[in-house]
Structure formats: structure tokens, C-alpha cells
Design an enzyme around this catalytic site. Structure first.
Site, short mmCIF file in Angstrom:
data_model
loop_
_atom_site.label_atom_id
_atom_site.label_comp_id
_atom_site.label_asym_id
_atom_site.label_seq_id
_atom_site.Cartn_x
_atom_site.Cartn_y
_atom_site.Cartn_z
N ASN A 10 0.72 -1.56 0.07
CA ASN A 10 0.03 -0.40 -0.02
C ASN A 10 0.73 1.45 -0.21
O ASN A 10 1.13 1.54 0.68
CB ASN A 10 -0.87 -0.22 1.34
CG ASN A 10 -1.55 1.26 1.39
OD1 ASN A 10 -1.89 2.47 0.26
ND2 ASN A 10 -2.69 1.52 2.34
N TRP A 11 0.29 2.04 -0.95
CA TRP A 11 1.71 2.97 -1.20
C TRP A 11 1.73 3.92 -0.56
O TRP A 11 2.35 5.14 -0.35
CB TRP A 11 2.60 3.48 -2.72
CG TRP A 11 2.59 2.71 -3.71
CD1 TRP A 11 3.97 1.12 -3.01
CD2 TRP A 11 3.50 2.45 -5.16
NE1 TRP A 11 4.01 -0.15 -3.49
CE2 TRP A 11 3.91 1.33 -5.14
CE3 TRP A 11 3.28 2.97 -5.81
CZ2 TRP A 11 4.15 0.44 -6.35
CZ3 TRP A 11 3.34 3.06 -7.23
CH2 TRP A 11 4.02 1.58 -7.64
N LYS A 12 0.51 3.96 -0.24
CA LYS A 12 -0.58 5.60 0.25
C LYS A 12 -0.43 6.87 -0.04
O LYS A 12 -0.23 6.87 -1.45
CB LYS A 12 0.43 5.70 2.09
CG LYS A 12 0.10 4.36 2.73
CD LYS A 12 0.24 4.59 4.30
CE LYS A 12 -0.06 2.99 4.78
NZ LYS A 12 0.37 3.40 6.54
N HIS A 95 -8.96 0.29 5.72
CA HIS A 95 -7.74 0.49 6.20
C HIS A 95 -7.98 1.58 8.14
O HIS A 95 -8.49 2.43 7.44
CB HIS A 95 -6.50 1.30 5.21
CG HIS A 95 -5.16 1.30 5.70
ND1 HIS A 95 -4.97 1.96 6.56
CD2 HIS A 95 -4.41 0.74 5.36
CE1 HIS A 95 -3.40 2.32 6.80
NE2 HIS A 95 -3.02 1.21 5.95
N GLU A 97 -6.19 3.38 7.88
CA GLU A 97 -5.65 5.33 8.15
C GLU A 97 -7.28 5.54 7.90
O GLU A 97 -7.69 7.25 7.70
CB GLU A 97 -5.13 5.53 6.92
CG GLU A 97 -3.93 5.22 8.12
CD GLU A 97 -2.78 4.99 7.23
OE1 GLU A 97 -3.20 5.20 5.69
OE2 GLU A 97 -1.92 4.76 7.96
N GLU A 167 -4.29 -5.25 10.69
CA GLU A 167 -3.64 -4.72 10.43
C GLU A 167 -3.46 -3.94 12.39
O GLU A 167 -4.61 -3.06 12.39
CB GLU A 167 -3.27 -3.73 9.65
CG GLU A 167 -3.15 -4.44 8.47
CD GLU A 167 -2.74 -3.25 7.35
OE1 GLU A 167 -1.20 -3.37 6.80
OE2 GLU A 167 -3.22 -2.18 7.26
N GLY A 173 3.29 1.62 10.71
CA GLY A 173 3.85 3.13 10.29
C GLY A 173 4.90 3.51 11.39
O GLY A 173 5.52 4.51 11.94
N SER A 213 4.37 -2.41 10.64
CA SER A 213 6.05 -2.43 10.56
C SER A 213 6.76 -3.18 9.93
O SER A 213 7.56 -3.81 10.16
CB SER A 213 6.42 -2.32 11.64
OG SER A 213 5.87 -0.74 12.11
N GLY A 234 2.89 -1.11 4.02
CA GLY A 234 3.24 0.71 4.18
C GLY A 234 4.80 0.73 3.66
O GLY A 234 5.43 0.80 2.54
N GLY A 235 5.16 0.57 4.81
CA GLY A 235 6.64 1.74 4.71
C GLY A 235 7.61 0.90 3.78
O GLY A 235 8.02 1.66 2.89
C1 PEP Z 1 0.13 -0.15 6.44
O1 PEP Z 1 -0.78 1.33 6.56
O2 PEP Z 1 -0.87 -0.79 5.75
C2 PEP Z 1 0.93 -0.74 6.67
C3 PEP Z 1 1.34 -1.86 7.13
O3 PEP Z 1 2.02 -0.29 6.95
P1 PEP Z 1 3.63 -0.13 7.45
O4 PEP Z 1 4.10 -0.84 7.06
O5 PEP Z 1 4.04 1.48 7.21
O6 PEP Z 1 2.60 0.06 9.00
#
Ligand code: PEP
Length: 250
Positions: A10-12, A95, A97, A167, A173, A213, A234-235
Site C-alpha cells: 500500500n503506497w499510501k 484501512h 487510516e 493490521e 508506521g 511495520s 506500507g513503508g
Molecule cells: C499499512 O498501513 O498497511 C501498513 C502496514 O503500514 P506500515 O508497513 O508502514 O506499518
């Protein structure tokens, strides 16, 4: 064939169009021999360009969100038909967010889930508890409610197009990862909920990703867990150097 994992990025709201194309090109090359299921979800504004890059590859095109409605006076929204028109195959819904920054509730998410499935898209439905909920011992209950309400009215046949992503909000994050044992416990509980809502075969078949993460250094022990079938990243999904090793751990 061994176990197949589903690894998604997920590139957000991070990449401009040129950066997205460059990353997608790198991933097409890096993952061409990968044996797992892969998906990348760029921003809406890069979907068209990324679609051209990954066409014919083993990477699915995902969107990060979608409107509850099909058409009309919904300023700023993007419809399921617009996504399909660009070649989108999967949509990430619910998600954290979206839930916590934009106030999306289970009812709204369920409406999106049903519309996406009715239109033939795959759904990656995110669930997960906040730190406060975990500390109050409510992690399983929150995930159960989000699963039941998010999937209300979804047929057993359509469950073949649904992936769940657990998640924990406190792990997204933040650099904090759920321990493999804690994550496994929630995944097993969610699988039980699916067995109760549908049947054991549906529960056995549903893919439940972990997200929060996840990175090359911790993905193996997470993916080793019986009920962790992949990752939503994500990251670490923003660079070939960090996403490729996760995709190719197995
Ligand atoms: C996400 O938001 O889907 C996620 C898992 O982010 P991160 O890997 O950055 O924690």
C-alpha cells in the site's frame, strides 16, 4: 507446490506519477520469478500509468479506496467503474487510516465491500484494534466485529475474492510489530469467525495478511505462523530493496 503467500504494498499518499512508474518497473523485474501472489496499490493519480507498466506481469493492480456509490454528485470521490476502467483488479477497503482519520465506519466499509465484489473486484479488507483496545483486552472482539460487519451480506462464493488484512493500528508506521505469537492468535481468532459465518472450508481458504511495520528483518517469523498467509506492507513497500526480500522470503 508449497504454501503460496499474498504480499501486497500500500503506497499510501507518497509517490508522484514518475516515481510510481519507476518503482513499478523495478518491481516487475524483481518479482518476475516470484511464486507468490503480489499486489501494489498506488495513488489514484498514478493508477493509469502503473497499469501500463505492470500489464502482463505477475503483479496485480490495487486501489487504496473507493466510493460507496456508483455515480453522481460525490465531489472528490472515485467510483468502482473508474477503477475498473483503469485496469484495477483489487481494492483495499477499511484501512485504519480511512477508519480513524476519515471516520469510515463498518457500515460504510461494508457498502464498499459489497459494491466492489458485485463489480468483480477483489477486496483486501483491513481490520485491527487500537492500542487502547488491545490494552483493554478487546483485540479479538474488535477484529470480530469489524470482520462480521465488514462482510455482512457477502456470499460464500464471493469470499473467494476476499482477503483479510489484520493490521493492529498501533503497529502501523510506528516500527512496532506485533509479536508473531500475538499476531497468530488474532489471525486464528479471525479464521474462526469466518468458519462461524460461512464454513470451515471457506475459513481454511481465506487469506489473512498481517500488516504493521512488516519488513525484511521481521517478515520471516511472521510468515512462519500457521494463520499468517501474507503481508500488507506500507513503508517497506516503497522501495524495491525492501519489498523484494519480503516477496521472496518464501
Ligand atoms: C499499512 O498501513 O498497511 C501498513 C502496514 O503500514 P506500515 O508497513 O508502514 O506499518
Amino acid at each position: 507446490m508449497g504454501r503460496q503467500y499474498y504480499i501486497a504494498a500500500n503506497w499510501k499518499m507518497n509517490m508522484l506519477k514518475g516515481e510510481s512508474v519507476e518503482l513499478a518497473q523495478g518491481l516487475v523485474k524483481a518479482l518476475k520469478d516470484g511464486k507468490n501472489k503480489y499486489m501494489i496499490a498506488p495513488s489514484f493519480t498514478s493508477l493509469d500509468a502503473v497499469a501500463q507498466v505492470i500489464k502482463g506481469s505477475n503483479i496485480l493492480l490495487g486501489a487504496q479506496n473507493m466510493c460507496t456509490e456508483e455515480k453522481g454528485a460525490y465531489t472528490g470521490e472515485v467510483s468502482v467503474h473508474m477503477l475498473k476502467d483503469l485496469g484495477v483488479q483489487v481494492v483495499i477497503l477499511g484501512h485504519s487510516e480511512r477508519r480513524h482519520i476519515y471516520g469510515e465506519d463498518n457500515e460504510m466499509i461494508n457498502k464498499k465491500v459489497k459494491l466492489a465484489l458485485a463489480e468483480g473486484l477483489e477486496v483486501d479488507l483491513c481490520i485491527g484494534e487500537t492500542l487502547e483496545e488491545r490494552e483493554a483486552g478487546k483485540a479479538d472482539a474488535v477484529c470480530e466485529e469489524q470482520t462480521r460487519k465488514g462482510l455482512a451480506g457477502v456470499s460464500k462464493a464471493d469470499m473467494a475474492k476476499v482477503t483479510l488484512a489484520y493490521e493492529p493500528v498501533w503497529a502501523i508506521g510506528t516500527g512496532k510489530t506485533a509479536t508473531p505469537e500475538d499476531a497468530q492468535a488474532v489471525h486464528a481468532a479471525v479464521r474462526k469467525v469466518i468458519a462461524d459465518m460461512y464454513d470451515q472450508a471457506t475459513a481454511d481458504a481465506v487469506i489473512i495478511q498481517y500488516g504493521g511495520s512488516m519488513k525484511p528483518a521481521n517478515c520471516q517469523e511472521l510468515l512462519n505462523q500457521k494463520d499468517i498467509d501474507g503481508g500488507l506492507i506500507g513503508g517497506a513497500g516503497l522501495k524495491v530493496e525492501t519489498f523484494e526480500p519480503i516477496c521472496k522470503t518464501y
